[in-house]
Design a protein around this motif. Structure first.
Motif: not given
Length: 200
Positions: A92, A94, A98, A100, A116-117, A119-121, A124, A173
């Motif tokens: 895990r 960052e 964020t 990941v 998905e990951d 977009r979270r960090v 786009d 990821s």
């Protein structure tokens, strides 16, 4: 015992001790009206101590089950990862602040983020140009080159880190050798992977 290695036998013994503590706690509770106050208190402390000792002995298994991806830095500054129940090592980290969850993959060349990951960090995935390809557990996926502002694993933070974003469906990821190669040594001993940082 045949078929059990040292670690498995130790875990079996700790589980047995925990079971004895729980059964003893239950039995002493049912027999409490017939026991003296001093004996009651003594039994409570005995079984409580046995339970704590058993949980301490099982701490590695609990870590693998509850926090399999949490990196732990030892006294020498090395990062220790525990093998998850599925047999893989996860970390895990960052990314851009964020969290990941990465599969640590020494067979992968680069860092590969799922859509998905990404977009979270703050990336786009729909605005990227996918011109590379990579083979993953889900087959061949197209990839887009990106740079991560920061990537932090335990106490180690890297900046301006090159990575890729996968265009297709991914189960998660990947943390590949482009990042892992920054460590001086990677060792696997049983259920522990140790990443030893390079000394300045």
């Amino acid at each position: 015992m045949a078929g059990l290695d040292g670690d498995s036998l130790a875990e079996l013994l700790w589980l047995g001790l925990l079971l004895v503590a729980l059964i003893g706690w239950y039995v002493s509770g049912r027999a409490r009206p017939r026991l003296g106050v001093v004996l009651q208190h003594a039994l409570v402390w005995v079984f409580l101590f046995a339970g704590v000792v058993a949980l301490y002995g099982l701490r590695d298994r609990l870590d693998r089950t509850l926090f399999p991806a949490r990196p732990v830095a030892d006294a020498a500054g090395r990062i220790v990862l525990l093998r998850a129940q599925d047999g893989h090592f996860y970390a895990r980290a960052e990314v851009n602040g964020t969290p990941v969850r990465f599969l640590v993959d020494t067979g992968a060349s680069d860092i590969l983020l799922s859509r998905e990951d990404a977009r979270r960090v703050g990336i786009d995935p729909d605005a990227l140009a996918y011109y590379g390809t990579a083979r993953t557990a889900n087959g061949i996926v197209r990839m887009a080159r990106v740079r991560l502002e920061t990537l932090r694993l335990g106490p180690i933070e890297s900046r301006d880190v090159p990575a890729w974003v996968g265009a297709g469906e991914m189960s998660g990821s990947l943390l590949g050798m482009s990042y892992l190669a920054h460590f001086a040594r990677i060792t696997i001993d049983g259920d522990r992977m140790t990443l030893e940082p390079r000394r300045p």
